[in-house]
Motif scaffolding. Structure first.
Motif, short mmCIF file in Angstrom:
data_model
loop_
_atom_site.label_atom_id
_atom_site.label_comp_id
_atom_site.label_asym_id
_atom_site.label_seq_id
_atom_site.Cartn_x
_atom_site.Cartn_y
_atom_site.Cartn_z
N UNK A 157 62.51 -97.07 77.91
CA UNK A 157 61.66 -96.24 77.07
C UNK A 157 60.26 -96.82 76.85
N UNK A 158 59.88 -97.80 77.67
CA UNK A 158 58.54 -98.34 77.51
C UNK A 158 58.05 -98.99 78.81
N UNK A 159 56.79 -98.72 79.15
CA UNK A 159 56.12 -99.53 80.16
C UNK A 159 55.02 -100.33 79.44
N UNK A 160 55.08 -101.64 79.62
CA UNK A 160 54.08 -102.52 79.04
C UNK A 160 52.93 -102.65 80.04
N UNK A 161 51.69 -102.62 79.54
CA UNK A 161 50.51 -102.58 80.39
C UNK A 161 49.53 -103.68 80.03
N UNK A 162 48.77 -104.13 81.04
CA UNK A 162 47.58 -104.93 80.78
C UNK A 162 46.41 -104.32 81.54
N UNK A 163 45.27 -104.96 81.53
CA UNK A 163 44.05 -104.38 82.11
C UNK A 163 43.83 -102.97 81.55
N UNK A 164 44.05 -102.83 80.26
CA UNK A 164 43.95 -101.52 79.61
C UNK A 164 42.50 -101.05 79.55
N UNK A 165 42.29 -99.73 79.50
CA UNK A 165 40.92 -99.22 79.37
C UNK A 165 40.24 -99.79 78.13
N UNK A 166 38.94 -99.99 78.22
CA UNK A 166 38.17 -100.48 77.08
C UNK A 166 38.32 -99.55 75.89
N UNK A 167 38.65 -100.11 74.74
CA UNK A 167 38.83 -99.31 73.55
C UNK A 167 40.22 -98.74 73.37
N UNK A 168 41.15 -99.15 74.20
CA UNK A 168 42.53 -98.65 74.12
C UNK A 168 43.06 -98.80 72.70
N UNK A 169 43.74 -97.78 72.22
CA UNK A 169 44.32 -97.80 70.89
C UNK A 169 45.61 -96.99 70.91
N UNK A 170 46.14 -96.70 69.75
CA UNK A 170 47.38 -95.91 69.68
C UNK A 170 47.06 -94.42 69.64
N UNK A 171 47.99 -93.63 70.17
CA UNK A 171 47.84 -92.17 70.17
C UNK A 171 49.24 -91.58 70.26
N UNK A 172 49.59 -90.74 69.32
CA UNK A 172 50.95 -90.19 69.25
C UNK A 172 51.25 -89.18 70.36
N UNK A 173 50.22 -88.71 71.05
CA UNK A 173 50.44 -87.76 72.14
C UNK A 173 50.98 -86.42 71.67
N UNK A 174 50.71 -86.07 70.44
CA UNK A 174 51.24 -84.85 69.86
C UNK A 174 50.82 -83.63 70.68
N UNK A 175 51.82 -82.85 71.09
CA UNK A 175 51.55 -81.62 71.83
C UNK A 175 51.07 -81.82 73.25
N UNK A 176 51.06 -83.05 73.74
CA UNK A 176 50.54 -83.34 75.08
C UNK A 176 51.67 -83.47 76.10
N UNK A 177 51.49 -82.84 77.24
CA UNK A 177 52.38 -83.07 78.39
C UNK A 177 51.64 -84.04 79.32
N UNK A 178 51.64 -85.29 78.93
CA UNK A 178 50.80 -86.31 79.56
C UNK A 178 51.17 -86.51 81.02
N UNK A 179 50.14 -86.52 81.89
CA UNK A 179 50.31 -86.85 83.30
C UNK A 179 49.89 -88.30 83.54
N UNK A 180 50.71 -89.00 84.31
CA UNK A 180 50.40 -90.37 84.71
C UNK A 180 50.56 -90.45 86.23
N UNK A 181 49.55 -91.00 86.90
CA UNK A 181 49.52 -91.01 88.35
C UNK A 181 49.81 -92.41 88.88
N UNK A 182 50.64 -92.50 89.92
CA UNK A 182 50.88 -93.77 90.59
C UNK A 182 51.14 -93.50 92.07
#
Length: 489
Positions: free
Chosen positions: A242-267
């Motif tokens: 239930x989690x992917x841990x990340x580094x090299x995060x975008x500048x200013x990365x913070x928390x976001x609940x993703x409310x109502x979002x069908x988030x796309x992630x590309x790999x």
């Protein structure tokens, strides 16, 4: 008369090193030039003659080696450049699930839309899991070419939702399905301080790799985080259900609940250095001759490679091969090889989205003017007294995988110089992208081993050229990694 502009370089992967497949399907390579040397090796007799003359030279072997040069473009799977990268890395690509008719209609992808929302494949469909983003291309009906979230699959089916497909019972030769990312259900994916969490989606089922790069967020408002700083590129360091841990995060990365979002992630696909010996047959055809001559080099293994990213220049590569046997003939191995790929050529500055050192873009005006990434497999020919009638080495041995990065930086501060003297361990990544396709080069563990700042003349900038040497990174078990994303938004 031979003309360089009428020279064709074609390639086929070998199953057995030094043996060209029967009736090979050759593929045309893209290049800016080649220096492959296929020629006899001779020695002079040591016999002494009273007339001071020499006997004829005696052939003792053949040379079969040299470089091919090119300009960087996306390495389409199974293309010569893609195969050459595998040979150089001594490892095959770890590809996302892919189903490609690749020149033969109705072979791998065998139906679209006869059953509602369903694509049919010959086998392997179960590798696509619910939540995968699948890109469908090359179908006759335009509406069948789309990106959709997989809802379910079987060994022979990949099913979406509300796809509005038009029935195609024999998809054409170009038809292809490929996993290009994943998508969460509404509100399921959440940005936390060091990564992304989920409630429903199991990240361990998606085929992700530690060390892989992902692009977070789609183009539609509903497919990306509301916080702009949470959309961008990052690297995976840990994969849990239930989690992917990340580094090299975008500048200013913070928390976001993703409310109502069908988030796309590309790999995409990943390549890292390994231990395999991967050979190919290369054929050079000099087509301007009245009767073309074809020079065939077998057992060609990529021993060295250089990839150069220089300000205001096209990104370029050079791969040097070392091979076994060969021949020249008036007959091509394949009179009609596949056409070369047409993906756009990429430039440094314009198409390089990021060069980062130790996880961040260089500061203190230590701007990078150029970077050259080099790989040397330290190949050596293994020769014996052959009894098969062929001339040339019998095998190729490999030494260590030596990887370096040579940088030319402005000497804006002592930051990098201090790392050189302190032998500080660092890392580097280079992202280059164009036309919604990307490559990310990563050297996860580096130590600066050479460099000196000098004022070379009047009215010049003081530069700090640096060489960094790779060593094993315990997290990824690699010296160098390359991610390719066939598509992202």
């Amino acid at each position: 008369m031979s003309d360089a502009n009428r020279t064709r370089l074609a390639h086929v992967r070998e199953t057995t090193l030094g043996t060209t497949p029967t009736t090979p399907r050759m593929r045309t390579a893209r290049m800016t030039g080649e220096q492959i040397q296929f020629m006899p090796q001779t020695v002079q007799s040591n016999e002494m003659r009273s007339d001071r003359m020499n006997a004829d030279p005696i052939q003792v072997n053949q040379t079969n080696q040299g470089a091919v040069n090119g300009e960087l473009s996306y390495p389409v799977d199974n293309s010569p450049f893609s195969d050459w990268l595998e040979s150089l890395f001594c490892q095959v690509w770890d590809n996302t699930p892919t189903f490609d008719n690749e020149g033969t209609a109705d072979s791998v992808v065998t139906d679209a839309g006869t059953t509602t929302d369903t694509y049919v494949v010959a086998s392997g469909g179960a590798a696509v899991v619910a939540g995968h983003l699948v890109r469908a291309t090359g179908f006759t009906n335009a509406g069948n070419n789309q990106i959709f979230r997989a809802a379910s699959s079987t060994g022979t089916t990949i099913v979406g939702s509300s796809l509005s497909l038009t029935a195609e019972t024999a998809p054409p030769a170009a038809a292809k399905l490929k996993v290009v990312g994943f998508q969460g259900a509404s509100g399921d994916l959440v940005a936390v301080a060091d990564g992304i969490t989920s409630t429903a989606l199991d990240f361990t089922t998606l085929g992700l790799n530690v060390g892989s790069w992902i692009k977070i967020g789609g183009t539609a408002t509903g497919d990306k985080f509301a916080t702009a700083a949470c959309n961008g590129w990052a690297r995976i360091t840990v994969i849990a259900a239930q989690k992917i841990t990340l580094d090299n995060l975008p500048t200013g990365w913070t928390t976001d609940a993703g409310t109502g979002k069908t988030l796309k992630v590309w790999f995409g696909d990943q390549l890292k250095n390994g231990t395999d010996t991967i050979g190919q047959t290369l054929e050079r055809g000099f087509l301007a001759q009245t009767t073309p001559t074809y020079l065939i080099s077998r057992g060609m293994v990529a021993g060295q490679g250089e990839f150069r990213f220089e300000s205001e220049q096209i990104a370029t590569w050079s791969i040097t091969f070392q091979g076994l046997t060969g021949e020249f003939t008036p007959t091509s191995l394949d009179a009609s090889p596949d056409a070369a790929t047409t993906n756009a050529i990429m430039a440094a500055s314009v198409n390089v989205g990021r060069i980062a050192e130790n996880g961040a873009i260089l500061s203190d005006k230590n701007y990078i003017r150029s970077v050259t990434v080099s790989i040397n497999n330290n190949l050596r020919n293994l020769g014996g007294i052959r009894s098969d009638g062929l001339v040339g080495p019998e095998d190729i041995g490999k030494g260590s995988a030596d990887v370096t990065a040579q940088m030319e930086t402005y000497f804006g501060s002592s930051t990098l110089l201090a790392k050189l003297f302190a032998q500080t361990v660092t890392n580097m990544n280079i992202r280059i992208a164009k036309d919604s396709q990307a490559m990310v080069w990563a050297l996860p563990r580096l130590t600066y081993t050479d460099g000196s700042a000098n004022a070379t003349g009047k009215n010049t900038d003081v530069m700090l050229p640096l060489t960094a040497t790779a060593s094993i990174d315990e997290l990824t078990s690699s010296h160098i990694m390359l991610d390719r994303l066939e598509y992202y938004e």
